[in-house]
Scaffold this active site. Structure first.
Site, PDB file in Angstrom:
ATOM      1  N   PRO A  16     -30.081  42.194 -10.107  1.00  0.00           N
ATOM      2  CG  PRO A  16     -31.338  40.242  -9.766  1.00  0.00           C
ATOM      3  CD  PRO A  16     -30.249  40.826 -10.625  1.00  0.00           C
ATOM      4  N   GLY A  17     -29.091  42.231  -7.478  1.00  0.00           N
ATOM      5  CA  GLY A  17     -28.511  42.441  -6.161  1.00  0.00           C
ATOM      6  C   GLY A  17     -28.125  41.236  -5.334  1.00  0.00           C
ATOM      7  CB  SER A  18     -27.551  37.638  -6.023  1.00  0.00           C
ATOM      8  OG  SER A  18     -28.848  37.234  -6.337  1.00  0.00           O
ATOM      9  CE  LYS A  19     -22.581  37.359  -9.136  1.00  0.00           C
ATOM     10  NZ  LYS A  19     -23.843  37.508  -9.880  1.00  0.00           N
ATOM     11  CG  ASP A  78     -28.181  47.320 -13.471  1.00  0.00           C
ATOM     12  OD1 ASP A  78     -27.620  46.247 -13.188  1.00  0.00           O
ATOM     13  OD2 ASP A  78     -28.766  47.522 -14.560  1.00  0.00           O
ATOM     14  CB  CYS A 115     -23.094  33.638 -15.634  1.00  0.00           C
ATOM     15  SG  CYS A 115     -24.227  34.809 -16.358  1.00  0.00           S
TER      16      CYS A 115
HETATM   17  C1  LIG Z   1     -25.051  39.723 -14.748  1.00  0.00           C
HETATM   18  S1  LIG Z   1     -26.182  41.025 -14.440  1.00  0.00           S
HETATM   19  C2  LIG Z   1     -25.786  41.501 -12.778  1.00  0.00           C
HETATM   20  C3  LIG Z   1     -26.260  40.556 -11.702  1.00  0.00           C
HETATM   21  C4  LIG Z   1     -26.035  41.087 -10.303  1.00  0.00           C
HETATM   22  N1  LIG Z   1     -24.630  41.436 -10.086  1.00  0.00           N
HETATM   23  C5  LIG Z   1     -26.478  40.123  -9.220  1.00  0.00           C
HETATM   24  O1  LIG Z   1     -25.627  39.449  -8.635  1.00  0.00           O
HETATM   25  O2  LIG Z   1     -27.679  40.029  -8.922  1.00  0.00           O
HETATM   26  C6  LIG Z   1     -25.565  42.361 -15.410  1.00  0.00           C
HETATM   27  C7  LIG Z   1     -26.251  43.695 -15.175  1.00  0.00           C
HETATM   28  O3  LIG Z   1     -25.529  44.702 -15.905  1.00  0.00           O
HETATM   29  C8  LIG Z   1     -26.425  45.723 -16.270  1.00  0.00           C
HETATM   30  N2  LIG Z   1     -25.762  46.529 -17.308  1.00  0.00           N
HETATM   31  C9  LIG Z   1     -25.658  46.259 -18.640  1.00  0.00           C
HETATM   32  N3  LIG Z   1     -24.950  47.234 -19.255  1.00  0.00           N
HETATM   33  C10 LIG Z   1     -24.604  48.133 -18.297  1.00  0.00           C
HETATM   34  C11 LIG Z   1     -23.883  49.373 -18.305  1.00  0.00           C
HETATM   35  N4  LIG Z   1     -23.357  49.851 -19.436  1.00  0.00           N
HETATM   36  N5  LIG Z   1     -23.735  50.033 -17.137  1.00  0.00           N
HETATM   37  C12 LIG Z   1     -24.271  49.543 -15.989  1.00  0.00           C
HETATM   38  N6  LIG Z   1     -24.942  48.381 -15.928  1.00  0.00           N
HETATM   39  C13 LIG Z   1     -25.120  47.685 -17.056  1.00  0.00           C
HETATM   40  C14 LIG Z   1     -27.673  44.959 -16.666  1.00  0.00           C
HETATM   41  O4  LIG Z   1     -28.807  45.793 -16.554  1.00  0.00           O
HETATM   42  C15 LIG Z   1     -27.682  43.801 -15.664  1.00  0.00           C
HETATM   43  O5  LIG Z   1     -28.519  44.105 -14.572  1.00  0.00           O
END
Ligand SMILES: C[S@@+](CC[C@H](N)C(=O)[O-])C[C@H]1O[C@@H](n2cnc3c(N)ncnc32)[C@H](O)[C@@H]1O
Lengths: 177, 312
Positions: B109-112, B130, B238
């Site tokens: 959801p975009g923290s980073k 995403d 994580c």
């Molecule tokens: C660890 S979370 C990201 C958190 C985000 N970077 C933040 O800081 O808020 C991983 C994300 O990867 C997405 N995801 C999973 N498989 C994917 C793919 N093949 N291509 C793109 N995004 C994918 C998931 O929907 C999820 O939102």
């Protein structure tokens, strides 16, 4: 679709982002606002210096939704989002977005309604309130309060008949009292 | 069995590790430099009687004494964003510069993403992607609340991300053919989030670890391919599982033109080296340059972060 008019001008495609033309001479799509009009509107209505937008390109997606983006991109573009949605045009009274007002209207000098603490809380909750003292224009105004030594915009108000209506979107409303 | 038992041989202080995993996480916010300054945000929290303590290593990352930040004026104004302390590392490792073209492959959801926008002074082109449309709306909401205007949001599978919508291989003056930097904050088994979500491990299986590792390899490979020579790619998760961390790096180092680079964690932030041997496998020795963060090190969630340079 307007074959009865025989107008061959392309129409707005609501599914993609199109860069706004710089001026009306370059306008191809019927009814699309120009960059000049958008910059001029913020200046005329809110006193925002035109330089505010020097680094941004303007785009339309959907019917009259205008976005400001901090760089430039190939146009048209099918992406999901592009920069910050700043206003809704293609209607009689253009409406700025809460997020644009928060981000850019610290520099506004016109149609800024300064609220005291209670009024600001009422506004942030999304509630409407009587506000007889306002002598500026009717219509969409910037609601702001004194905060940390500056005038900080809260959101977009609709001022009509002595009443300030809050247009803070549901997902942003907050009880801060 | 608690899956975390697997990692006992890796940690320096087993007891402290398991104890930390059982403690809840403090509520942490990051100051959003797009809308304010660290000084003004802190002064607003003081004025609102919200107790906080700055982290040892970053003046704009604040641990709150109690409640979440949601019901305060600085939060309403988009001056603060709730973001776990350790999750601020990858954007710092990526070190994006104003005006660059940056790809955040797994952004929602975009923290980073919003932290990257801040580090870029909200200039240049930040592409947040995403594959989950529902999560993308949270990304857009967060970015707009924080006043981010340099973000392009896309909805593709990052493993075969296409630059066609950006005019790749055309002579359009605005075409983008490669990224300057890319962040892969990969989907993972989330073992390190146990302090935030005590049920994070309820559905943990070794099969899931292996299948998600396949996705991670695919996304990281694509990130290296789509980044220009000399550009930077950061990989983070994580989770503690070497299968999802060092093994993924090892695979991509072998398949794509890239190398590990050294990156120092911020002063006052303790990390451990990447592991080069696990479960009978050996990895490229350079993966040692990656950072493992265990919960007891800095009283955070668990994390993994590595920095790569693209060499061709
Ligand atoms: C660890 S979370 C990201 C958190 C985000 N970077 C933040 O800081 O808020 C991983 C994300 O990867 C997405 N995801 C999973 N498989 C994917 C793919 N093949 N291509 C793109 N995004 C994918 C998931 O929907 C999820 O939102």
């Amino acid at each position: 679709m307007s074959d009865d008019t025989g107008d061959q001008r392309p129409e707005n495609d609501g599914q993609r982002f199109d860069r706004l033309p710089a001026t009306s001479d370059e306008r191809v799509v019927a009814g699309r606002p120009t960059r000049e009009e958008v910059v001029g509107w913020w200046e005329q209505r809110y006193g925002l210096p035109p330089e505010t937008w020097d680094g941004h390109t303007f785009w339309e997606k959907g019917n009259g939704k205008i976005w400001a983006f901090a760089a430039d991109l190939v146009s048209p573009n099918p992406v999901e989002g592009l920069g910050l949605r700043i206003l809704r045009a293609r209607q009689e009274h253009w409406k700025p977005s809460t997020n644009a007002v928060q981000r850019f209207c610290g520099a506004a000098s016109k149609n800024v309604v300064l609220l005291d603490e209670d009024e600001a809380e009422t506004f942030a909750r999304g509630d409407d309130q009587e506000l007889e003292r306002w002598e500026g224009d009717w219509g969409y105004v910037v609601a702001a309060h004194e905060f940390e030594g500056a005038v900080e915009p809260i959101g977009v108000g609709l001022y009509l008949h002595g009443e300030l209506r809050s247009t803070v979107p549901k997902g942003r409303q907050e009880d801060l009292s | 069995m608690n899956p975390l038992e697997r990692y006992a041989p890796l940690v320096d202080d087993e007891e402290a590790f398991f104890e930390a995993c059982d403690r809840p996480l403090p509520s942490v916010v990051r100051v959003n430099g797009i809308k304010t300054t660290v000084e003004r945000a802190r002064s607003a929290l003081d004025a609102g009687d919200v107790g906080y303590e700055a982290t040892d290593w970053h003046p704009g990352i604040l641990k709150l004494d109690e409640r979440g930040p949601g019901t305060t004026w600085p939060y309403f104004h988009g001056w603060l964003h709730g973001q776990e302390e350790v999750s601020a590392l990858p954007a710092l490792a990526l070190d994006p510069q104003p005006g660059e073209v940056i790809w955040d492959a797994c952004a929602a959801p975009g923290s980073k993403t919003t932290q990257l926008a801040d580090l870029m002074d909200d200039t240049g082109t930040l592409i947040g992607n995403d594959n989950n449309l529902g999560r993308l709306s949270a990304l857009r909401h967060n970015a707009e609340r924080l006043g981010v205007s340099n973000l392009v949001v896309t909805n593709q599978d990052a493993r075969n991300y296409s630059l066609k919508p950006f005019g790749e291989d055309t002579d359009d003056p605005e075409a983008i053919d490669a990224f300057d930097r890319a962040l892969v904050d990969a989907p993972c088994s989330c073992e390190g989030t146990i302090r935030k979500n005590p049920d994070a491990l309820d559905r943990w299986t070794m099969n899931h670890v292996h299948s998600v590792a396949g996705i991670q390899k695919g996304i990281l490979r694509r990130a290296v391919q789509a980044t220009r020579e000399g550009g930077t790619v950061v990989y983070s998760t994580c989770t503690f599982a070497p299968e999802e961390n060092e093994a993924v790096l090892d695979h991509v180092l072998g398949e794509e033109d890239c190398q590990m680079v050294e990156w120092d964690a911020p002063d006052g932030f303790e990390t451990a080296l990447g592991v080069t041997e696990w479960d009978g496998d050996e990895y490229d020795p350079s993966v040692e340059l990656a950072h493992r963060v265990y919960p007891h090190h800095n009283d955070t969630g668990g994390f993994f972060c590595a920095k790569l340079e693209v060499t061709a």
